[in-house]
Design a protein around this motif. Structure first.
Motif, PDB file in Angstrom:
ATOM      1  N   PHE A  96      18.482   8.418 -19.121  1.00 26.48           N
ATOM      2  CA  PHE A  96      17.672   9.814 -19.293  1.00 26.48           C
ATOM      3  C   PHE A  96      17.397  10.599 -17.891  1.00 26.48           C
ATOM      4  CE2 PHE A  96      12.914  11.148 -18.773  1.00 26.48           C
ATOM      5  CZ  PHE A  96      13.266  12.165 -19.352  1.00 26.48           C
ATOM      6  N   VAL A  97      17.321   9.917 -16.911  1.00 25.51           N
ATOM      7  CA  VAL A  97      17.151  10.725 -15.616  1.00 25.51           C
ATOM      8  C   VAL A  97      18.556  11.079 -15.035  1.00 25.51           C
ATOM      9  CG1 VAL A  97      16.787  10.530 -13.005  1.00 25.51           C
ATOM     10  CG2 VAL A  97      15.203   9.123 -14.452  1.00 25.51           C
ATOM     11  N   MET A 100      18.933  14.344 -17.534  1.00 24.86           N
ATOM     12  CA  MET A 100      18.121  15.807 -17.010  1.00 24.86           C
ATOM     13  C   MET A 100      18.707  16.240 -15.923  1.00 24.86           C
ATOM     14  SD  MET A 100      15.739  16.037 -19.408  1.00 24.86           S
ATOM     15  CE  MET A 100      14.010  16.452 -18.842  1.00 24.86           C
ATOM     16  N   LEU A 105      17.607  19.867 -13.624  1.00 27.29           N
ATOM     17  CA  LEU A 105      16.170  19.813 -13.550  1.00 27.29           C
ATOM     18  C   LEU A 105      15.917  18.742 -12.247  1.00 27.29           C
ATOM     19  CD1 LEU A 105      15.374  19.203 -17.215  1.00 27.29           C
ATOM     20  CD2 LEU A 105      15.118  21.119 -16.174  1.00 27.29           C
ATOM     21  N   LYS A 107      12.904  16.194  -9.977  1.00 32.79           N
ATOM     22  CA  LYS A 107      12.104  15.031 -10.420  1.00 32.79           C
ATOM     23  C   LYS A 107      10.679  15.713 -10.953  1.00 32.79           C
ATOM     24  CE  LYS A 107      12.477  12.680  -6.505  1.00 32.79           C
ATOM     25  NZ  LYS A 107      12.332  11.303  -5.763  1.00 32.79           N
ATOM     26  N   ILE A 110      11.320  16.892 -14.779  1.00 30.32           N
ATOM     27  CA  ILE A 110      11.550  15.642 -15.510  1.00 30.32           C
ATOM     28  C   ILE A 110      10.039  15.329 -15.931  1.00 30.32           C
ATOM     29  CG2 ILE A 110      12.258  13.525 -15.738  1.00 30.32           C
ATOM     30  CD1 ILE A 110      14.745  14.435 -13.837  1.00 30.32           C
ATOM     31  N   ILE A 111       9.405  14.884 -14.946  1.00 27.93           N
ATOM     32  CA  ILE A 111       7.993  14.368 -15.489  1.00 27.93           C
ATOM     33  C   ILE A 111       7.275  15.285 -16.143  1.00 27.93           C
ATOM     34  CG2 ILE A 111       5.954  13.616 -14.245  1.00 27.93           C
ATOM     35  CD1 ILE A 111       7.491  12.259 -12.091  1.00 27.93           C
ATOM     36  N   GLY A 113       8.237  17.673 -18.091  1.00 28.53           N
ATOM     37  CA  GLY A 113       8.954  17.662 -19.658  1.00 28.53           C
ATOM     38  C   GLY A 113       8.418  16.528 -20.519  1.00 28.53           C
ATOM     39  N   LEU A 114       8.530  15.429 -19.598  1.00 22.37           N
ATOM     40  CA  LEU A 114       8.031  14.164 -20.504  1.00 22.37           C
ATOM     41  C   LEU A 114       6.568  14.273 -20.863  1.00 22.37           C
ATOM     42  CD1 LEU A 114       8.813  11.370 -21.843  1.00 22.37           C
ATOM     43  CD2 LEU A 114       8.329  10.454 -19.413  1.00 22.37           C
ATOM     44  N   ASN A 115       5.627  14.695 -19.870  1.00 24.23           N
ATOM     45  CA  ASN A 115       4.427  14.688 -20.312  1.00 24.23           C
ATOM     46  C   ASN A 115       4.075  15.634 -21.409  1.00 24.23           C
ATOM     47  OD1 ASN A 115       3.601  12.819 -18.307  1.00 24.23           O
ATOM     48  ND2 ASN A 115       3.327  14.184 -16.588  1.00 24.23           N
ATOM     49  N   PHE A 117       5.861  16.639 -23.964  1.00 26.15           N
ATOM     50  CA  PHE A 117       6.368  15.919 -24.991  1.00 26.15           C
ATOM     51  C   PHE A 117       5.339  15.009 -25.426  1.00 26.15           C
ATOM     52  CE2 PHE A 117       8.796  13.052 -27.324  1.00 26.15           C
ATOM     53  CZ  PHE A 117       9.121  13.882 -28.247  1.00 26.15           C
ATOM     54  N   LEU A 118       4.945  14.190 -24.626  1.00 19.64           N
ATOM     55  CA  LEU A 118       3.938  13.277 -25.146  1.00 19.64           C
ATOM     56  C   LEU A 118       2.547  13.662 -25.578  1.00 19.64           C
ATOM     57  CD1 LEU A 118       4.833  10.157 -22.361  1.00 19.64           C
ATOM     58  CD2 LEU A 118       5.710  10.576 -24.857  1.00 19.64           C
TER      59      LEU A 118
ATOM     60  N   LYS B  89      17.551  19.783 -23.349  1.00 22.42           N
ATOM     61  CA  LYS B  89      16.506  19.185 -22.726  1.00 22.42           C
ATOM     62  C   LYS B  89      15.824  18.378 -23.828  1.00 22.42           C
ATOM     63  CE  LYS B  89      12.310  20.609 -20.437  1.00 22.42           C
ATOM     64  NZ  LYS B  89      11.609  21.585 -20.143  1.00 22.42           N
ATOM     65  N   ILE B  92      17.351  15.354 -25.253  1.00 23.15           N
ATOM     66  CA  ILE B  92      17.356  14.235 -24.184  1.00 23.15           C
ATOM     67  C   ILE B  92      16.008  13.370 -24.185  1.00 23.15           C
ATOM     68  CG2 ILE B  92      17.556  13.556 -21.871  1.00 23.15           C
ATOM     69  CD1 ILE B  92      19.620  15.839 -21.489  1.00 23.15           C
ATOM     70  N   ILE B  93      14.792  14.429 -24.156  1.00 21.63           N
ATOM     71  CA  ILE B  93      13.514  13.474 -24.178  1.00 21.63           C
ATOM     72  C   ILE B  93      13.219  12.940 -25.436  1.00 21.63           C
ATOM     73  CG2 ILE B  93      11.233  14.281 -23.838  1.00 21.63           C
ATOM     74  CD1 ILE B  93      11.898  16.523 -22.139  1.00 21.63           C
ATOM     75  N   PHE B  96      15.151   9.710 -25.464  1.00 18.80           N
ATOM     76  CA  PHE B  96      14.341   8.731 -24.516  1.00 18.80           C
ATOM     77  C   PHE B  96      13.150   8.130 -24.945  1.00 18.80           C
ATOM     78  CE2 PHE B  96      11.160   8.729 -20.732  1.00 18.80           C
ATOM     79  CZ  PHE B  96      11.941   7.392 -20.465  1.00 18.80           C
ATOM     80  N   LYS B 107       2.815   4.872 -24.538  1.00 18.31           N
ATOM     81  CA  LYS B 107       3.266   5.939 -23.848  1.00 18.31           C
ATOM     82  C   LYS B 107       2.930   5.864 -22.354  1.00 18.31           C
ATOM     83  CE  LYS B 107       0.841   8.870 -26.770  1.00 18.31           C
ATOM     84  NZ  LYS B 107       0.203  10.127 -27.173  1.00 18.31           N
ATOM     85  N   LEU B 114       9.131   5.488 -15.813  1.00 22.82           N
ATOM     86  CA  LEU B 114       9.963   6.545 -15.137  1.00 22.82           C
ATOM     87  C   LEU B 114       9.279   6.725 -13.718  1.00 22.82           C
ATOM     88  CD1 LEU B 114      11.752   9.032 -15.463  1.00 22.82           C
ATOM     89  CD2 LEU B 114       9.714  10.189 -16.365  1.00 22.82           C
ATOM     90  N   LEU B 118      11.439   6.909 -10.463  1.00 21.57           N
ATOM     91  CA  LEU B 118      11.764   8.048  -9.622  1.00 21.57           C
ATOM     92  C   LEU B 118      11.521   7.739  -8.211  1.00 21.57           C
ATOM     93  CD1 LEU B 118      10.821  10.937 -11.986  1.00 21.57           C
ATOM     94  CD2 LEU B 118      13.132  10.263 -11.139  1.00 21.57           C
TER      95      LEU B 118
END
Lengths: 130, 130, 130, 130
Positions: A96-97, A100, A105, A107, A110-111, A113-115, A117-118, B89, B92-93, B96, B107, B114, B118
């Motif tokens: 994943f890292v 990305m 992107l 770091k 990346i974080i 984007g994940l947040n 999304f969740l 992007k 990928i997310i 993941f 979650k 992650l 990192l």
DNA sequence: GTGGTCTAGACCACA
DNA sequence: GTGGTCTAGACCACC
């Protein structure tokens, strides 16, 4: 009763992935008996050879053990299962890292984007979506 | 001068991935000319047909445009490039999170995993690693 | 047994056109298996790679699906087939009207020209002509 | 000032098509002088060799005549121009009917399809749409 | 058996 | 010079 498989991955791998997921999630416990090759082949709508290959692959990984004349069982060596889970998790994060960062992107992005999304979408997530 | 390719993925896809990464990272700008089929084939140590296939695939995606007798160029439609980056992007997310949830992680555990990665390892990561 | 192809269009496109015509005409039904790459190559008198390209193109269009180790099949998503037929029809009409208007013909002249053609000549037309 | 060309057709053919259309529509009359090769090349944003090829092709068809040192002129043999227009029209209709019948449409459906199109959409049609 | 990828080498139209 | 197509022949994974 036959299930759908995506074309991009070998079917025997996809079947293995499902079984492994159930094992690491503890839906299948150490010592549990897996369905017979013929039974799982029928359920999945694939050739028995394909299921056979799935079980061979999983045995090679140490996840299951076959006892002649009895069937295929989830290994009772729990440390192996835990090791596999940790390794899979690390591989997923690593990929994943890498992906990305290949997009350029940082770091922080990346974080973020994940947040995002969740928060937005992750709540409704389940494994039965298309 | 020839490069190495991993066996698991088609070479023409791997070459495309590299080029696409350079494009979305803005190392290659809209309107830039890509190497000719023969030239990139020499650089990469593969057959010209393989590079041809890479370029066909990228043109199909709308990332490059070919001008007869002149060469292959990064598309000047910048919105397409942005769209592709956003889509990549998201894909990928999405993959993941799906993979991590299939392992039975929550979650919170995903985010923690992650972050740990990192902090510990991500710092040394850079684009020159193998 | 080898067939003739016109020089103006790529062979792999001509083969695809024939198959697509048979599919939209319902001579080949959803779920039907197409000849294997090697078999169709023999029948058509071309290299297997050329047929392979035909099938790749048709899969990209969503007209056929390939099942690993089993073969290539007409998609069972009937709505896709209908959509393709409608799109092809619209494209043909669109190009026809554009071409006729580029010649300076009016709408009335276009309809007259078509009617004259169908009365005089269209009667003998059938699918077995060269 | 440079114009756009579609990738599917040779540029020198596309330029010829435009000129021929203007001739059969009588926007360019028999005896009229066409732009010089260099001038048209500049206008169109293409290489002079490409325009040269356009003019050669049109001369081969008998549509234009080149007079050494003077330039390129629309032929004054009007019967040739009329013949070309008729032939182009017939070719267009022939291809249209063939394509529609290949889709499995009947003569009635072809006429209906055309009528629907001309009623709904044909009114706004012009040659400057994308 | 099936489709998918790759190489080597050739020929072509186009600009 | 450029990209596009095609053949011949090979190897592979998958089912």
């Amino acid at each position: 009763m036959s299930e759908e498989f995506q074309a991009s991955k070998p079917i025997y791998i996809q079947i293995a992935d499902r079984l492994i997921n159930r094992i690491v999630r503890r839906e299948l416990l150490p010592g549990d008996k897996l369905p017979s090759v013929r039974e799982l082949a029928l359920q999945s709508g694939v050739n028995p050879n394909t299921v056979q290959r799935t079980y061979s692959e999983m045995e090679r990984m140490g996840i299951v053990e076959t006892r002649r004349g009895q069937g295929t069982f989830v290994t009772e060596k729990d440390d192996i299962l835990m090791g596999i889970k940790v390794r899979m998790k690390n591989d997923i994060i690593d990929a994943f890292v890498k992906n990305m960062m290949d997009l350029g992107l940082t770091k922080g992005e990346i974080i973020d984007g994940l947040n995002n999304f969740l928060v937005e979408d992750g709540g409704e997530r389940n494994e039965n979506r298309p």
